[in-house]
Write an enzyme that holds these catalytic residues in place. Structure first.
Site, PDB file in Angstrom:
ATOM      1  N   ASP B   9      -7.553  -4.384  -1.709  1.00  0.00           N
ATOM      2  CA  ASP B   9      -8.383  -3.217  -0.909  1.00  0.00           C
ATOM      3  C   ASP B   9      -9.172  -4.019   0.065  1.00  0.00           C
ATOM      4  O   ASP B   9     -10.059  -4.875  -0.307  1.00  0.00           O
ATOM      5  CB  ASP B   9      -9.153  -2.354  -1.923  1.00  0.00           C
ATOM      6  CG  ASP B   9      -9.352  -1.233  -1.138  1.00  0.00           C
ATOM      7  OD1 ASP B   9      -9.422  -0.931   0.060  1.00  0.00           O
ATOM      8  OD2 ASP B   9     -10.544  -0.646  -1.860  1.00  0.00           O
ATOM      9  N   ASP B 104      -5.876  -0.067   5.229  1.00  0.00           N
ATOM     10  CA  ASP B 104      -6.653  -1.072   4.452  1.00  0.00           C
ATOM     11  C   ASP B 104      -6.376  -1.333   3.244  1.00  0.00           C
ATOM     12  O   ASP B 104      -6.963  -1.983   2.196  1.00  0.00           O
ATOM     13  CB  ASP B 104      -8.342  -0.881   4.801  1.00  0.00           C
ATOM     14  CG  ASP B 104      -8.635   0.095   3.928  1.00  0.00           C
ATOM     15  OD1 ASP B 104      -8.036   1.018   3.611  1.00  0.00           O
ATOM     16  OD2 ASP B 104     -10.011   0.344   3.848  1.00  0.00           O
ATOM     17  N   GLU B 105      -5.350  -0.530   2.345  1.00  0.00           N
ATOM     18  CA  GLU B 105      -4.970  -1.019   1.139  1.00  0.00           C
ATOM     19  C   GLU B 105      -3.660  -0.900   0.852  1.00  0.00           C
ATOM     20  O   GLU B 105      -2.863  -0.264   1.507  1.00  0.00           O
ATOM     21  CB  GLU B 105      -5.834  -0.259   0.152  1.00  0.00           C
ATOM     22  CG  GLU B 105      -5.635   1.144   0.213  1.00  0.00           C
ATOM     23  CD  GLU B 105      -6.365   1.930  -0.737  1.00  0.00           C
ATOM     24  OE1 GLU B 105      -6.329   1.726  -1.881  1.00  0.00           O
ATOM     25  OE2 GLU B 105      -6.433   3.293  -0.474  1.00  0.00           O
TER      26      GLU B 105
END
Lengths: 364, 390
Positions: B9, B104-105
């Protein structure tokens, strides 16, 4: 029809013709071998309508005649018979009696009337070659042919008789194998033809190591005659792609490699290829060739070979199987690998008129 | 076999990208989203801004009141997308099994990769280093035997954290026990309130509650789910796009039709849609499939393996047209469908001797340009001059 033939002779003849017979033929007659007895020869013929093979064997003909018998069954019977003379008699209803020693078989055949006509050599163009030479040429190229039926012109080997030589080419669009040999023929006999894979494998099966080979060609048909064998095949109707344009005319680096050593390294490295990652990386650098296969789920194989190389570092990925194919079918001790970069075709050559072009795999 | 999953993350992703691209913003409270004097909310806040209690989804006006000197920036989606792709590319160097959850993860299954690259912790550390080295951004990583635990773990030590959940059953139970029930995947506000009303506040409380009591509270199915998760059991696998087997689209006609041109026109529209999704997936199609359902529900499919995997509309339209043209319209058409399968990556793609690579890449570029225009201006904004004739 009545004749005597030795077990060994009949078995040898059947061995030559029986490959053509399909396991599941749509037409029952195509499962049968045509027997023609005349003038102290027994002719055995099989066909799948695309390729037909005829082979003459020595036999003591007591009564001429023609009939057909199931090829594979006949072959398995003969194989199990004792080593002795076989008496064959086929009546007008195409029922055969096969006697050998104390064995007796009655085999029900089909009328020769049903057997499709098999073409004879017709003199349009004739090329004379040596069986062994032709066979070797097939062996060095045939593996590169395509089996993708949508690209039917590539489902065979190109025979190009031009400028006093035969150029044989096979490609599947990813790699291309080419071999040449000088052949004498008149100018008007120049031409290209595409020999289907089935005929190629039959030829590899029956051609001898040496002896004369006559090749008769006309528009859509080719006939090979050698010893007492006649092999006829349809030609693939189509235009072969312009293979000359994909052969690189120059390269940046040329490396000499021992064929066996490279083959062994590739064999080992290819043990770690999977469906997902079939690429094997070759890095040429500073008198060393490193062959690496990496598969995320399986692991990594690395082979390091000492070579003579002082050129720029090149890393290029190939399908290892495609790279091994020519190496398996050549007999030279040394081969030359020509490279430019990771996205340009690699070329394998050796000291005979042979050439193999292989496209790399793009790895990211 | 014991699996090893990573949940990676990125820390305050949007804000960190801005701070990285604009060094003058480093160390300052940065808020991505609407300006404080405008209607709108916070999309992301840097750690500096978070110290003022600013968090995403907060109205920008409130964020401005909490921290008047914060720098408010409009989101630069294109740039975040670029960095995101770069980061996902880094993940794929470590394992092909990457399940991107958002910009973003991502989850990474490194079970197999461990044999080559070291333990889960070592791989996690390498990924963090690589991401930091190549993008200048920090990530927090959780390592565990399943996705649920990995995701919990990545959040334990933010920012720039690396948390490994132990493998043994007892240690997992101990690890989970102190966490609030709200941290369990699938427990929203409503369930949380319901559980807390019965005194179940932590995962530990949940572990001690017999499943039948839970059943009475949340239903049998949910109870089973909660109980399993409370003990750290989660058998979901990585869902990579790689495993996406096919992309297809169908159209059912309002009235069954025998108008060949109309059917073909519709088909080509479907082809473009499939093509666009194919390009978005980053894959190449290996097989094309046409589906026709006649009036009366009898359905036929015709498929073709492509010589060269492709993803441009021109090639796909050609194949669809070919497949369609060989079919006689024996009955009125009720439904027409087009799909592609045998999806492959560019990675380790065998190049062809006779490929006109430049031509194919031009076709693809053009198709992508059309995608962009349609995305910007609507699906009807651009079409072929000849209508749907080819």
């Amino acid at each position: 029809m009545k004749l005597k033939v030795t077990k060994a002779t009949l078995l040898e003849g059947l061995h030559i013709v029986q490959n053509v017979v399909g396991v599941r033929s749509t037409l029952p007659i195509l499962s049968n071998v045509l027997l023609t007895a005349e003038e102290n020869k027994l002719w055995l013929t099989t066909t799948d309508l695309e390729v037909s093979v005829r082979c003459g064997i020595e036999a003591d003909i007591e009564q001429d005649g023609m009939s057909t018998l199931p090829a594979r069954r006949l072959s398995s019977i003969v194989r199990e018979l004792p080593d002795a003379t076989i008496n064959v008699e086929i009546d007008k209803n195409d029922v055969a009696s096969v006697e050998c020693g104390s064995s007796y078989f009655k085999i029900i055949g089909l009328s020769n009337e049903e057997f499709p006509p098999v073409s004879n050599p017709e003199e349009k163009h004739c090329y004379n070659m040596d069986q062994g030479v032709f066979r070797e040429m097939l062996k060095k190229t045939a593996y590169a042919a395509s089996s993708d039926e949508t690209r039917f012109v590539l489902n065979g080997v190109l025979l190009s008789f031009r400028e006093g030589k035969l150029t044989m080419v096979a490609t599947d669009g990813r790699r291309l194998a080419l071999v040449e040999s000088e052949v004498e023929f008149p100018d008007e006999a120049e031409g290209d033809m595409i020999l289907p894979t089935k005929a190629v494998s039959e030829l590899l099966h029956v051609l001898g190591e040496e002896g004369d080979l006559k090749i008769y060609a006309k528009e859509n048909q080719i006939v090979f005659e050698f010893d007492d064998v006649l092999l006829a095949s349809k030609l693939i109707d189509g235009t072969y792609p312009n293979y000359r344009q994909v052969i690189p005319t120059q390269c940046e680096e040329r490396v000499t490699v021992e064929r066996e050593v490279l083959l062994t390294a590739l064999k080992r490295a290819s043990l770690l290829t999977t469906d997902k990652s079939s690429a094997t990386k070759l890095t040429f650098n500073d008198n060393q060739l490193v062959v690496v296969t990496t598969s995320p789920d399986v692991g990594e194989a690395r082979e390091t070979l000492a070579i003579k190389y002082t050129g720029k570092e090149i890393t290029v990925a190939f399908n290892a199987e495609y790279m091994m194919d020519p190496l398996r079918n050549l007999s030279n001790d040394e081969i030359f690998v020509e490279l430019t970069d990771d996205l340009s075709p690699g070329v394998i050559k050796c000291d005979i008129p042979f050439l193999y072009v292989l496209m790399p795999m793009r790895i990211s | 076999m014991l699996m090893t999953y990573l949940h990676v993350d990125m820390d305050a992703f949007f804000a960190s990208v801005e701070q990285h691209d604009h060094p003058e913003l480093r160390g300052q409270p940065v808020v991505i989203g609407a300006q404080p004097d405008q209607r709108g909310v916070v999309a992301a806040a840097s750690y500096e801004a978070r110290e003022y209690g600013i968090h995403s989804a907060m109205p920008s006006r409130e964020a401005g009141e909490r921290c008047p000197h914060a720098v408010f920036l409009p989101p630069n989606g294109k740039r975040y997308g670029e960095v995101s792709r770069q980061i996902m590319g880094i993940f794929e160097r470590f394992t092909p099994y990457v399940e991107q959850l958002s910009v973003d993860e991502a989850f990474l299954d490194v079970t197999g990769a461990q044999r080559l690259l070291g333990t889960g912790r070592e791989i996690a550390a390498k990924i963090k280093d690589t991401v930091k080295g190549e993008t200048g951004l920090t990530a927090s990583v959780g390592v565990a035997v399943n996705k649920f635990l990995a995701k919990l773990a990545s959040d334990m030590d933010k920012p720039d954290g690396l948390t490994v959940v132990p493998n043994s059953k007892q240690e997992i139970i101990t690890f989970l026990a102190p966490l609030p029930v709200g941290r369990i995947w699938g427990v929203g506000k409503v369930t949380q309130n319901l559980l807390e009303s019965k005194g179940i506040r932590t995962v530990g409380d949940l572990q001690e509650t017999p499943e039948r009591l839970l059943s009475a509270l949340v239903g049998k199915h949910s109870a089973r789910h909660l109980h399993r998760l409370a003990f750290g059991e989660d058998e979901r696998e990585i869902e990579t796009e790689r495993e996406e087997k096919s992309i297809s689209k169908e159209h059912t006609f309002l009235h069954d039709t025998s108008d060949r041109e109309a059917v073909r026109h519709t088909l080509l529209g479907l082809v473009d849609d499939v093509g666009r999704r194919l390009r978005e997936s980053g894959k190449l199609a290996g097989v094309a499939r046409l589906k026709i359902r006649w009036k009366g529900f009898k359905t036929i499919t015709r498929q073709r393996t492509l010589n060269h995997p492709c993803r441009d509309d021109f090639s796909l339209r050609e194949i669809a047209t070919e497949l369609f043209m060989t079919e006689e319209l024996v009955k009125p058409v009720r439904l027409i469908g087009f799909g592609v399968s045998g999806l492959t990556d560019r990675a380790s793609r065998q190049l062809g001797l006779f490929d006109d690579i430049s031509d194919r890449s031009k076709r693809e570029q053009l198709s992508r340009a059309v995608d962009d225009i349609r995305r910007e201006h609507g699906s009807k904004s651009i079409g072929r001059g000849s209508g749907a004739s080819q």
